[in-house]
Design an enzyme around this catalytic site. Structure first.
Site, short mmCIF file in Angstrom:
data_model
loop_
_atom_site.label_atom_id
_atom_site.label_comp_id
_atom_site.label_asym_id
_atom_site.label_seq_id
_atom_site.Cartn_x
_atom_site.Cartn_y
_atom_site.Cartn_z
N ASP A 156 59.42 59.30 44.41
CA ASP A 156 59.02 60.68 44.21
C ASP A 156 59.01 60.99 42.71
OD1 ASP A 156 58.63 63.46 45.34
OD2 ASP A 156 60.43 63.80 44.15
N GLU B 2 54.65 58.39 42.54
CA GLU B 2 53.84 59.46 41.97
C GLU B 2 53.92 59.39 40.45
OE1 GLU B 2 54.10 63.13 44.96
OE2 GLU B 2 56.04 62.54 44.15
#
Length: 892
Positions: A492, A529
């Site tokens: 993340d 990400e």
């Protein structure tokens, strides 16, 4: 500075700072501080503008003059004198955001006071040179750098948490600034000893300590409250927990009692290289909570229910080519009561309310703070399974049942990916859910210029650039890989990590072998990400793990380029009807003025097609093709909101997707964007076209679980806390697809309610079983083609360049249609609502037929595709992706 998607934020205020696509991210606002004067001595104690970066150097905004003297003052170490100095080249490289700041060198006579000074109150003081009591400026001191310099070399080698030798556990915790640490073991206090070289406190116990609950009792100076406190804290390296994470448990993960039957001999499906990974992203509770055929709704064990509707569907996907299931956070998170008896439920008859009512969301919101639902991006303990998914959160069940989940997925033909969130914690400071910051205050969290904790990630940010936070990331990942046989990790907000930290993870995994560790670490995939925003943006503090920087590492980053082009618009558009390639831009206009005039729509659509072509190449920076303007360009020369569209160095660097848990589901996005009169059948076909742009790309691709079945969240664009009512996957089409379950929650959607309300009662937008079944079958056909045709699995950029072309790209290109040639295949993506013919003169006379998978598939529409051999003309129905094959099959 730009963020390409909505991160996993917990508040509407935080969400408003980031947007999908081209939306700009406002710079983090900083308090502008005046030049130091005598009145600045009143600066609040909580600020910490001085940064002690190594044992000899302090960086501080305050400049030295002939009339001033600078020093550090501590309660235990007395005064440490400072003298003006200049940062070295190495120091500037290590701290680029401080490179232009004034620096000070500690007097060599005072450097042996550093360790003592760091264990109590510490301030930086500028005073009048001739008067020690005339303080001109006073501020707190940031200490992560000096802690690393003093302790990290030895501390990195320490084994932290519970470690067993010959049945005896040793408990170790890194707490270099603590004045005292003891062990609260099942209600009694046990003395711990400090290693002065590493700052690690440890104690060795007896075999009967096994499975006992414990916490550390840490006496430490806490700058956030300006006093010495005694914190009772769980172990950051916990391997097991009691319910609601109240206490850690002294557990050995290698204990045979924690291994389900067959664990040691578990055979995983063959590893699929990252460049070929086809990934289903799902949340554990979403998967089964509404599945009446599951014996374990909402639990890890639902993945062992082989006959349930959910597991049967995952098995079908696996047989079609899906290789991995990506689980949203399954580590211990801090926002759900873990005991089911403590979980609130909405107190309304939700099913009886109208499809466009605002009552459902009101009722769900009233229970949200105490219900059993959250996506889980709120880390509490990074290396323990979340207890709310276990049959019993109090003790070892969560370990055994997580392992059984991994087994169940493997038996279905799927490998397991974990979504990991090391970029922030659920809390910091003296909050009861703060773990790291209550053990070493001011170290693990990333600090801004004034000493405040960075929150650009939505929550208290961590600092993986610091040695021991970086170590925690690596150690935690290795534990999940070795002890839980996890096959991949999705990071993340990976751009908030240093590139070096993610490469250290890769190196540590690569060292794992089946003989030594029971797993082949080199087969474990990594992606994340790579967004570039916040206080770390543009490599301000370190070289980030962003899209651009990770190219060529073998670690993929999510690519937003084709995603935006396919869907159209972004989640913060005032009008959500902004269209894209698959949603009817120019070819099936919805009448919204936000789309502009006809000429503007046509130009935007053709540019979107160029972005999709770059995506189909694997987002390669150097892939060369003719763009829709007739120019010969590289992928890096195609514009994406001011950035290069192509950034990858090789297939596998960029991960393609059309939707994920963030933002509206693909079906909901298309519900807004397609004309309101579009039938459910046509909406289903548009969905498959959108999915195909990711599915048939070079490199890995991901889709949200249920998207092939037209999954809806009733238009909710941020369902992190929207409960089961809006989030549950409905595997049985007779239960609907989730659309029309009321207006989506007001917090993130109220401004869109005027657009949502008429859609939710529009029968054309509500699909039936025939639409969802056909969409899923069409998607699975494309998966089979992608995973059986070698041409989709190029290993190098040169291979892609040789195999892939777009023969009709240029000034005469058909808006809404992309024709792709790949080896022996021709693929026509027809996103328009009408039948289209594409003539490729160079293929005249070549023997093409519809690919056998589609020719034998369930989609009767695609079977009406035609090919005229004499002219090389491919004719494809509206909203259809047709794959043609020529010559002898080149299969895997």
């Amino acid at each position: 500075m730009r963020s390409p998607r909505v991160p996993l934020f917990r508040t509407a205020a935080a969400l408003a700072t980031l947007a999908l696509g081209a939306a700009a991210v406002p710079a983090v606002s900083q308090t502008v501080r005046a030049t130091a004067t005598a009145t600045a001595a009143k600066t609040r104690a909580a600020t910490a503008e001085a940064q002690w970066i190594d044992r000899a150097t302090v960086v501080w905004k305050v400049g030295h003059t002939a009339a001033t003297a600078e020093e550090l003052r501590s309660a235990g170490g007395g005064t440490l004198r400072l003298a003006p100095a200049a940062l070295t080249g190495a120091q500037k490289a290590a701290y680029p955001h401080l490179a232009d700041r004034p620096a000070y060198r500690l007097d060599p006579r005072d450097r042996d006071k550093a360790a003592t000074a760091l264990r109590g109150p510490l301030t930086a003081v500028q005073r009048a040179a001739d008067d020690r009591d005339h303080v001109l400026h006073r501020t707190g001191v940031q200490i992560p750098g000096v802690l690393d310099d003093l302790y990290a070399d030895r501390a990195r080698r320490a084994r932290l948490g519970p470690v067993f030798h010959g049945g005896r556990p040793t408990l170790s915790v890194w707490a270099p600034t603590a004045q005292d640490v003891s062990l609260d073991l099942d209600g009694r206090t046990v003395v711990m000893r400090r290693d002065p070289g590493s700052g690690v406190w440890s104690v060795t116990g007896n075999p009967d300590w096994r499975d006992k609950p414990y916490r550390y009792r840490v006496r430490v100076w806490a700058p956030s409250v300006g006093k010495t406190v005694t914190n009772e804290v769980t172990d950051p390296y916990s391997t097991a927990l009691t319910a609601d994470s109240a206490r850690s448990l002294i557990t050995e993960l290698a204990d045979p009692r924690l291994a389900p039957a067959g664990w040691a001999s578990l055979r995983k499906p063959k590893a699929v290289p990252l460049r070929d990974a086809r990934i289903q992203e799902l949340q554990i509770r979403d998967f089964s909570i509404a599945d009446r055929t599951s014996a374990h709704p909402g639990q890890y064990l639902a993945f062992t229910d082989r006959g349930s509707d959910g597991m049967r569907h995952l098995t079908r996907l696996a047989r079609s080519g899906t290789s991995y299931v990506h689980l949203l956070p399954a580590f211990d998170f801090g926002t759900v009561p873990e005991r089911r008896s403590d979980q609130a439920r909405p107190g309304c008859d939700l099913a009886a309310l109208p499809a466009d009512s605002d009552q459902q969301q009101k009722c769900v919101a009233q229970a949200a703070a105490r219900d059993g639902y959250n996506w889980g991006y709120d880390p509490l303990h990074y290396t323990v399974p979340e207890g709310s998914y276990a049959s019993d959160p109090d003790g070892p069940a969560r370990t055994r049942e997580f392992r059984r989940m991994v087994q169940g997925l493997a038996h279905a033909g799927l490998r397991t990916v974990m979504d990991v969130v090391y970029n922030h914690t659920v809390a910091a400071g003296q909050d009861g859910k703060s773990v790291l910051d209550r053990i070493v205050p001011g170290y693990y969290q990333r600090l801004l210029d004034d000493g405040g904790v960075a929150t650009s990630t939505c929550c208290p940010g961590t600092a993986p650039e610091q040695a021991m936070m970086g170590k925690l990331v690596v150690d935690s990942i290795v534990t999940w890989a070795r002890q839980y046989k996890v096959d991949g990790f999705r990071f993340d907000l990976m751009g908030h990590h240093p590139k070096a930290n993610i490469l250290a993870v890769r190196k540590a995994l690569d060292a794992l072998t089946p003989a030594k560790d029971g797993v082949d670490g080199k087969s474990i995939i990594l992606y994340g990400e790579g967004w570039n925003f916040g206080e770390a943006a543009d490599d301000a503090r370190f070289v980030q793990a962003t899209q651009r920087n990770m190219a060529g590492t073998g670690i993929a980053t999510f690519s937003d380029r084709a995603r935006d082009a396919v869907r159209g618009g972004g989640p913060f558009d005032e009008d959500p009807r902004v269209q894209g390639f698959a949603s009817g831009l120019f070819t099936d206009p919805n009448g919204s003025p936000a789309n502009g005039g006809r000429d503007e729509q046509r130009a935007r659509l053709l540019h979107a097609q160029d972005l999709i072509k770059v995506g189909l190449s694997g987002n390669l920076a150097d892939y060369t093709f003719t763009d829709s303007g007739g120019r010969r360009v590289k992928g890096s020369e195609v514009d994406y909101n001011g950035s290069p569209a192509g950034y990858a160095a090789a297939p596998g660097d960029a991960l393609a997707y059309a939707d994920a848990h963030d933002n509206e589901t693909l079906y909901d996005a298309l519900a807004y964007k397609l004309p309101a009169t579009t039938s459910a059948a046509e909406r289903a076909r548009a969905q498959v076209v959108a999915l195909a742009t990711a599915t048939l790309s070079q490199g890995p691709a991901l889709s949200q679980a249920g998207t092939d079945l037209l999954r809806s969240k009733s238009l909710d664009r941020n369902s992190f806390d929207s409960g089961d009512w809006f989030n549950a996957i409905h595997w049985d089409c007779a239960s609907g697809n989730g659309f029309g379950r009321g207006l989506p929650p007001a917090a993130d959607n109220e401004s869109k309610w005027p657009y949502a309300k008429p859609l939710l009662t529009n029968p054309a937008v509500r699909p039936g079983c025939s639409e969802s079944t056909r969409a899923s079958a069409g998607y699975r056909d494309l998966l089979r083609i992608r995973t059986t045709e070698k041409a989709f699995s190029q290993t190098t950029a040169d291979g892609v360049q040789r195999a892939l072309s777009f023969p009709l790209s240029g000034t005469g290109e058909t808006p809404g249609v992309i024709t792709m040639r790949l080896g022996r295949l021709v693929v026509v993506f027809n996103a328009t609502p009408s039948r289209q013919s594409q003539t490729v003169p160079a293929l005249a006379g070549a023997p093409y037929t519809l690919h056998p998978v589609q020719a034998r598939g369930t989609d009767a529409t695609v079977r009406t595709s035609g090919y005229e051999r004499a002219t090389g003309t491919f004719t494809v129905p509206g909203r259809t992706v047709a794959v043609y094959a020529a010559g002898t099959a080149d299969r895997r």
